[in-house]
Design a protein around this motif. Structure first.
Motif, PDB file in Angstrom:
ATOM      1  N   PRO A  88     108.219 163.321  11.538  1.00 34.33           N
ATOM      2  CA  PRO A  88     106.856 162.285  11.475  1.00 34.33           C
ATOM      3  C   PRO A  88     106.484 162.226  10.094  1.00 34.33           C
ATOM      4  N   PRO A  89     106.216 160.841   9.675  1.00 30.60           N
ATOM      5  CA  PRO A  89     105.814 160.613   8.275  1.00 30.60           C
ATOM      6  C   PRO A  89     104.451 160.892   8.074  1.00 30.60           C
ATOM      7  N   ALA A  90     104.069 160.989   6.722  1.00 26.95           N
ATOM      8  CA  ALA A  90     102.872 161.305   6.409  1.00 26.95           C
ATOM      9  C   ALA A  90     102.443 160.477   5.343  1.00 26.95           C
ATOM     10  N   PHE A  91     101.154 160.516   5.142  1.00 23.53           N
ATOM     11  CA  PHE A  91     100.595 159.477   4.075  1.00 23.53           C
ATOM     12  C   PHE A  91      99.389 160.510   3.314  1.00 23.53           C
ATOM     13  N   THR A 126      98.207 156.561   9.927  1.00 22.12           N
ATOM     14  CA  THR A 126      99.386 157.280  10.280  1.00 22.12           C
ATOM     15  C   THR A 126      99.933 157.254  11.626  1.00 22.12           C
ATOM     16  N   SER A 127      98.925 157.383  12.277  1.00 22.12           N
ATOM     17  CA  SER A 127      99.251 157.469  13.616  1.00 22.12           C
ATOM     18  C   SER A 127      99.680 156.112  14.283  1.00 22.12           C
ATOM     19  N   PRO A 150      97.190 155.029  19.482  1.00 23.91           N
ATOM     20  CA  PRO A 150      97.323 155.925  18.478  1.00 23.91           C
ATOM     21  C   PRO A 150      96.264 156.908  18.470  1.00 23.91           C
ATOM     22  N   THR A 152     101.507 162.620  17.333  1.00 24.58           N
ATOM     23  CA  THR A 152     101.998 161.534  17.890  1.00 24.58           C
ATOM     24  C   THR A 152     103.393 161.325  18.161  1.00 24.58           C
ATOM     25  N   TYR A 153     104.046 161.957  17.223  1.00 25.27           N
ATOM     26  CA  TYR A 153     105.664 161.958  17.112  1.00 25.27           C
ATOM     27  C   TYR A 153     106.282 162.684  18.478  1.00 25.27           C
ATOM     28  N   THR A 202     103.324 155.533  13.076  1.00 25.43           N
ATOM     29  CA  THR A 202     104.330 156.419  13.863  1.00 25.43           C
ATOM     30  C   THR A 202     104.245 155.753  15.259  1.00 25.43           C
ATOM     31  N   TYR A 203     103.025 155.221  15.820  1.00 23.91           N
ATOM     32  CA  TYR A 203     102.928 154.856  17.182  1.00 23.91           C
ATOM     33  C   TYR A 203     104.001 153.368  17.345  1.00 23.91           C
ATOM     34  N   THR A 253      89.563 160.834   5.875  1.00 27.58           N
ATOM     35  CA  THR A 253      90.304 161.268   6.954  1.00 27.58           C
ATOM     36  C   THR A 253      90.357 160.308   8.055  1.00 27.58           C
ATOM     37  N   ASN A 254      89.444 159.734   8.393  1.00 26.12           N
ATOM     38  CA  ASN A 254      89.538 158.671   9.677  1.00 26.12           C
ATOM     39  C   ASN A 254      90.611 157.588   9.333  1.00 26.12           C
ATOM     40  N   THR A 307      98.319 164.592  12.470  1.00 25.66           N
ATOM     41  CA  THR A 307      98.585 163.318  13.172  1.00 25.66           C
ATOM     42  C   THR A 307      99.529 163.013  13.717  1.00 25.66           C
ATOM     43  N   SER A 308     100.265 162.832  12.590  1.00 24.91           N
ATOM     44  CA  SER A 308     101.753 162.108  12.898  1.00 24.91           C
ATOM     45  C   SER A 308     102.591 162.844  13.530  1.00 24.91           C
ATOM     46  N   VAL A 353      95.806 166.368   7.590  1.00 26.91           N
ATOM     47  CA  VAL A 353      95.168 165.197   8.496  1.00 26.91           C
ATOM     48  C   VAL A 353      96.382 164.523   8.693  1.00 26.91           C
ATOM     49  N   SER A 354      97.167 163.844   7.926  1.00 25.25           N
ATOM     50  CA  SER A 354      98.204 162.936   8.064  1.00 25.25           C
ATOM     51  C   SER A 354      99.302 163.644   8.868  1.00 25.25           C
ATOM     52  N   ALA A 391      93.516 159.805  16.668  1.00 25.04           N
ATOM     53  CA  ALA A 391      93.172 160.094  15.154  1.00 25.04           C
ATOM     54  C   ALA A 391      92.428 161.326  15.172  1.00 25.04           C
ATOM     55  N   VAL A 437      93.174 157.748   7.048  1.00 23.26           N
ATOM     56  CA  VAL A 437      94.287 157.965   6.714  1.00 23.26           C
ATOM     57  C   VAL A 437      95.072 158.570   7.992  1.00 23.26           C
ATOM     58  N   SER A 438      94.183 159.272   9.022  1.00 23.33           N
ATOM     59  CA  SER A 438      94.846 159.610  10.231  1.00 23.33           C
ATOM     60  C   SER A 438      95.000 158.441  11.078  1.00 23.33           C
ATOM     61  N   LEU A 439      94.175 157.493  11.201  1.00 18.61           N
ATOM     62  CA  LEU A 439      94.554 156.231  12.245  1.00 18.61           C
ATOM     63  C   LEU A 439      95.699 155.625  11.445  1.00 18.61           C
TER      64      LEU A 439
END
Lengths: 281, 281, 281, 281
Positions: free
Chosen positions: C132-135, C113-114, D132, D117-118, C117-118, C106-107, D113-114, D109-110, D134, C109-111
């Motif tokens: 917002p996109p997701a992965f 994604t962030s 970004p 940020t968005y 987007t950022y 999760t760390n 997060t997205s 989570v993704s 997380a 994937v979250s970073l």
């Protein structure tokens, strides 16, 4: 509808409960180790008056049970036993039971237990088995050969440490001391101290004691043509099976020896055991 | 340094391999079910000439092995057996072995196997055990009582379907037909058809057959003061243990009966088995 | 008692629920691979009018997001990206988060994604991010280096196959055909057929296309002193980070290149990536 | 063969690596809880100058991100958030992603997060997002409703305890004390002591503070026809979504409220949330 039809319908209605079973397949590419341990064997050995520090019949019975397991599950490439425990190593490419952990584990533990109980009378003709013995087991995965060898070294170092202690302990007891006194005597001694006690007080050179007791048992396959057992210091090779040649092309036998497997010498003498296809990995 | 000191140092150097063991604790709050199955029992039953379709001695031996397991692992609240399989249900609050799946599983499978082998001679005084029998096992978790009962219903529906088929099959065979002919005769019949064959051709009212064969065996604890077994249609309660009262405060016995557990009647007659603290959950 | 006191007592009364968390530590000694994939990126790319068959800005944005992840989790020794996916390889000895799978996964994937987007605005200054996109992501363990390299080869072979197809497909479409016609044209062609179409009909030598599109992106650490990027056929090394030297002793930078990693040449040119301590294992 | 053909053959040759992925499906019949936590949010909140003890914009941004997640994954029946964490509860019958743990976890989570940020700019129009953010996440399974409610109570009790402490701490700091002094002042006080400090020294009746800060946020679905939000003490119902009615038959909206969920009152006021089909289980 008659009751039987209802029950058949019921069966399929209930079958969804199978979906609660969880997948427990072992990671591919890893060595699968199953270690079996006697359950409450402290009690079992005293109830059945096992000789101390080592009961030869009991150790041989363990080897026989392990041998039954290897004969039945022929993807086992090596087994190591000492005291009331046995470790079985499966070829890392094996696909038996789709590598499902519970299936592998329970089959081994069950057959080992059964064979131990079944063959009791042969090894203990004069001792009635008072109650059914039991063993527990676990599966551990090792991703490479280095760690696998360290696993086996760990078990053999354990055998050594316990056997040295037990040998000294029981000599002291046999000389007339109580268990408490013997334990007190050995507390805080190093290996050298225990060796010294054995040698100076009881005239025992620990290194001359039966390799079986000091090193435990190593079971592995050898080609039947190889009539001679591997030799060298600390090696006692005995053929314990004769009927493994079910198919002429896979004509091989299990041999049991009592060698040092911590040193690399053993593995370079028997390169076929762990295989060569992925060098050192 | 002497070699023994080196080996002790070695042992601790090797101990890191323990860290490869993986945690397999069962989810809290769930019913833990262990089901044990005979391995290659098709072969085992024919080698040992089991009576067909049911061998009473063999079934009783299964019950005795299951009873040993329940006596030893007293968090088991219920067991159900049929043919060469047995399911054990643990109290969902139990914490034995820290709920480690492998530990629970192997202890049960091993003791069951051992007890089966150990008690063989009592139940088969005239049949030599030709080789050690083996069982495999699995752990399944059920999060609530509804699914748990459906699991048990699934096994009992399985018992019914197989037993009806086998009863008809072996009657046809005993009447002089081959196995192939008997199978052909039963193919595509429903339960009603098999009942009809049994009744019209062999004079057998399937519902009058021994409940043990039709329903399998239910093992559970009852207070020792309760001298009478639960009665009613299809119920045969027999006390099979007398020595369970190790502690005066937990004076209870295992009873074996052959009842319908698909219907709610059984569970409302025995509310203590699954407990009341979390109603229906 | 006042209500607040009650709630504190309540908190500790409720804390037992933590015990339902299950241990998900990755097996020691294995390479840990995390692969991240775009969720519903078919829709995302068309909504944001990505260029076809490859959008350079989008691919660079992926690299930047991957680079953020490597900068933050410095036990990642290699990353490979193509299309909307990225794979991260952790040193097999790493102990970050106690190797807990969910935590690692999760760390990352979250970073990722962030960061995606950022940094969108920098790479798409003229395209508003519509939503917002997701992965998603997964963890896979590989016990030895041979399988790990095969994993990376699998992803690069996938990149090649898709890119060749897409390149041909979009050239046909740009020449005036419909999507259906383009797909029909390519159906049942082999690689050679697609190369031939590109060359004879559109004058495109596929092997001259940007390595980034044909090979994907490889991220790995190099010592900062090494001012030159690794060169050779198909290699485009660009330094994309300048600030990785947080500690003078670990002065290293991430480099991104677009090389063939199926061949052994890459790995022997960069022996430091997978390390030497356990040869080939 | 040309190199492309070779690479296609290569791809299929490498595909075996997929078999190393392990099944991580969540046990059927259990409530699936995903809890998301801010990573290094201590640093994040100070870098972005969040108001203390609570930043309303930041909390609303959390709610919006959670709402995006619920809109997208409509099997989520309830979400609870406080501080930098959010818990999502899935219907225990849900089959999304075949209940694969990693897939569920990373998607949530993704997207969370997205979305965070968005939507930053909307909630922090005057604060640049410096880097970004997380979040990490975990999956926990709860086999019955009692434990599930205890889980939610645990999080709300945590919210209460932290918020009471933080409210008192920051009032003391605002009155001119250092962080160290404020911490020393509160050390060893019970809830009643902190209430007393707030009331007698700062004229603050803690129970009159915004329910959002004291209780956190509860997100759940209500039918769109129900125009009024649930009312009562401590309840602030606001509709935060308007577009959830994608299909006319499933016309429902997410509502956010800040209520006590430790007491049974909430659950009996909203019986549809956890459902009735398996009473209390």
């Amino acid at each position: 509808l008659n009751p039987h039809k209802l029950q058949i319908m019921a069966k399929s209605r209930f079958e969804y409960v199978k979906k609660f079973e969880q997948d427990d397949r072992c990671l591919l590419g890893c060595w699968i180790v199953v270690r079996i341990d006697g359950r409450s064997f402290h009690k079992f050995t005293s109830e059945h008056l096992f000789a101390k520090p080592n009961d030869l019949s009991a150790l041989k019975l363990m080897d026989v049970a392990a041998c039954s397991v290897m004969e039945e599950f022929r993807d086992i490439i090596f087994a190591y036993g000492q005291s009331d425990e046995y470790s079985f190593i499966f070829d890392r490419k094996m696909s038996l039971f789709n590598r499902r952990s519970s299936k592998i584990l329970t089959n081994l533990v069950s057959l080992f237990t059964s064979s131990y109980t079944y063959n009791w009378r042969i090894h203990f003709p004069n001792t009635e088995l008072k109650y059914p013995p039991a063993f527990d087991g676990r599966v551990v995965l090792y991703p490479n050969t280095i760690v696998l060898k360290d696993y086996l070294s760990w078990r053999q170092a354990d055998c050594h440490i316990n056997n040295l202690y037990n040998t000294a302990f029981w000599e002291i007891v046999k000389s007339g001391k109580s268990h408490v006194e013997a334990a007190a005597r050995l507390k805080d001694t190093f290996s050298s101290g225990k060796n010294e006690i054995l040698f100076s007080e009881f005239g025992i050179n620990y290194n001359k004691i039966e390799p079986r007791y000091r090193k435990g048992s190593c079971l592995f396959w050898i080609d039947k043509m190889t009539e001679k057992s591997p030799e060298g210091p600390d090696t006692v090779g005995e053929f314990i099976t004769g009927g493994a040649c079910k198919k002429p092309r896979v004509c091989r036998e299990i041999t049991v020896s009592h060698e040092d497997i911590i040193s690399e010498v053993f593995w370079s003498n028997h390169p076929q055991i762990l295989g060569q296809d992925i060098v050192n990995s």
